[in-house]
Scaffold this motif. Structure first.
Motif, PDB file in Angstrom:
ATOM      1  N   GLY A 282       0.655  -1.103   0.062  1.00  0.00           N
ATOM      2  CA  GLY A 282       0.135  -0.173   0.035  1.00  0.00           C
ATOM      3  C   GLY A 282       1.213   1.214   0.181  1.00  0.00           C
ATOM      4  O   GLY A 282       2.041   1.164  -0.143  1.00  0.00           O
ATOM      5  N   PRO A 283       0.404   2.061   0.326  1.00  0.00           N
ATOM      6  CA  PRO A 283       1.097   3.529   0.276  1.00  0.00           C
ATOM      7  C   PRO A 283       1.598   4.065   1.606  1.00  0.00           C
ATOM      8  O   PRO A 283       0.854   3.133   2.223  1.00  0.00           O
ATOM      9  CB  PRO A 283      -0.272   4.898   0.410  1.00  0.00           C
ATOM     10  N   ALA A 284       2.556   4.676   1.534  1.00  0.00           N
ATOM     11  CA  ALA A 284       3.826   4.765   2.667  1.00  0.00           C
ATOM     12  C   ALA A 284       4.355   5.755   2.467  1.00  0.00           C
ATOM     13  O   ALA A 284       3.607   6.465   1.972  1.00  0.00           O
ATOM     14  CB  ALA A 284       4.670   3.676   2.818  1.00  0.00           C
ATOM     15  N   PRO A 285       3.981   6.715   4.053  1.00  0.00           N
ATOM     16  CA  PRO A 285       5.046   7.810   4.273  1.00  0.00           C
ATOM     17  C   PRO A 285       6.441   8.026   2.685  1.00  0.00           C
ATOM     18  O   PRO A 285       7.421   7.088   2.735  1.00  0.00           O
ATOM     19  CB  PRO A 285       5.893   8.011   5.631  1.00  0.00           C
ATOM     20  N   ASN A 286       6.336   9.120   2.827  1.00  0.00           N
ATOM     21  CA  ASN A 286       7.897   8.699   1.664  1.00  0.00           C
ATOM     22  C   ASN A 286       8.740  10.312   2.407  1.00  0.00           C
ATOM     23  O   ASN A 286       8.536  11.336   2.474  1.00  0.00           O
ATOM     24  CB  ASN A 286       7.576  10.498  -0.117  1.00  0.00           C
TER      25      ASN A 286
END
Length: 165
Positions: free
Chosen positions: A138-142
């Motif tokens: 899934g999406p994660a912090p960048n």
């Protein structure tokens, strides 16, 4: 490292930038190799700058400490094209919790990062069995959201430790 939360309710795998995909998969393969040779996977970052991949481990007393060290290492790496933060953890799936090597990463200036994983099992004798393909989590912090794209930095702006000799 087991307590990082990456939320996911994914119906479709998004397009991951090619350089980031390569760094994420390299990191998973590197961690897998360590486990297969009986070594512990200490959380680490992989940072792509020009034609070089810089790797650094981030041992800490707890999960948040590892996360903080990793973020500190890459968040100001001007000239980076992509990074990953890789660790041994787990993912919760519909059929239950599974052990996984997890690589989160991003590219400069992107709103979000991506997380991928390599699921594995350990039998009663301690033998590892990895799934054949990594999975999108899934999406994660960048961590590099505040940086400009790598090609917008001159050689004199790139941190000395990442410059070619």
């Amino acid at each position: 490292m087991t307590e990082r939360m990456v939320e996911s309710s994914v119906d479709e795998v998004p397009e991951i930038p090619e350089i980031l995909e390569k760094v994420l998969l390299f990191s998973l393969d590197h961690a897998k190799g360590k486990m297969e040779s009986g070594e512990d996977v200490i959380p680490f970052t992989s940072l792509a700058v020009k034609e070089t991949l810089f790797m650094e481990s981030h041992p800490a007393d707890d999960e948040q400490g590892c996360f903080n060290l990793a973020q500190h290492t890459v968040q100001h790496a001007r000239g980076a094209e992509a990074y990953s933060f890789c660790y041994d953890g787990y993912v919760d799936l519909d059929e239950g919790t599974h052990d996984a090597l997890i690589a989160e990463g991003g590219v400069p200036g992107a709103d979000k990062g991506f997380a991928v994983g390599q699921l594995y099992t350990v039998d009663d004798e301690g033998n590892l069995k990895f799934e054949s393909e990594p999975v999108y989590i899934g999406p994660a912090p960048n961590f590099v959201i505040a940086l400009r794209p790598a090609d917008e930095y001159g050689d004199d702006e790139i941190d000395e430790k990442y410059r070619e000799d």
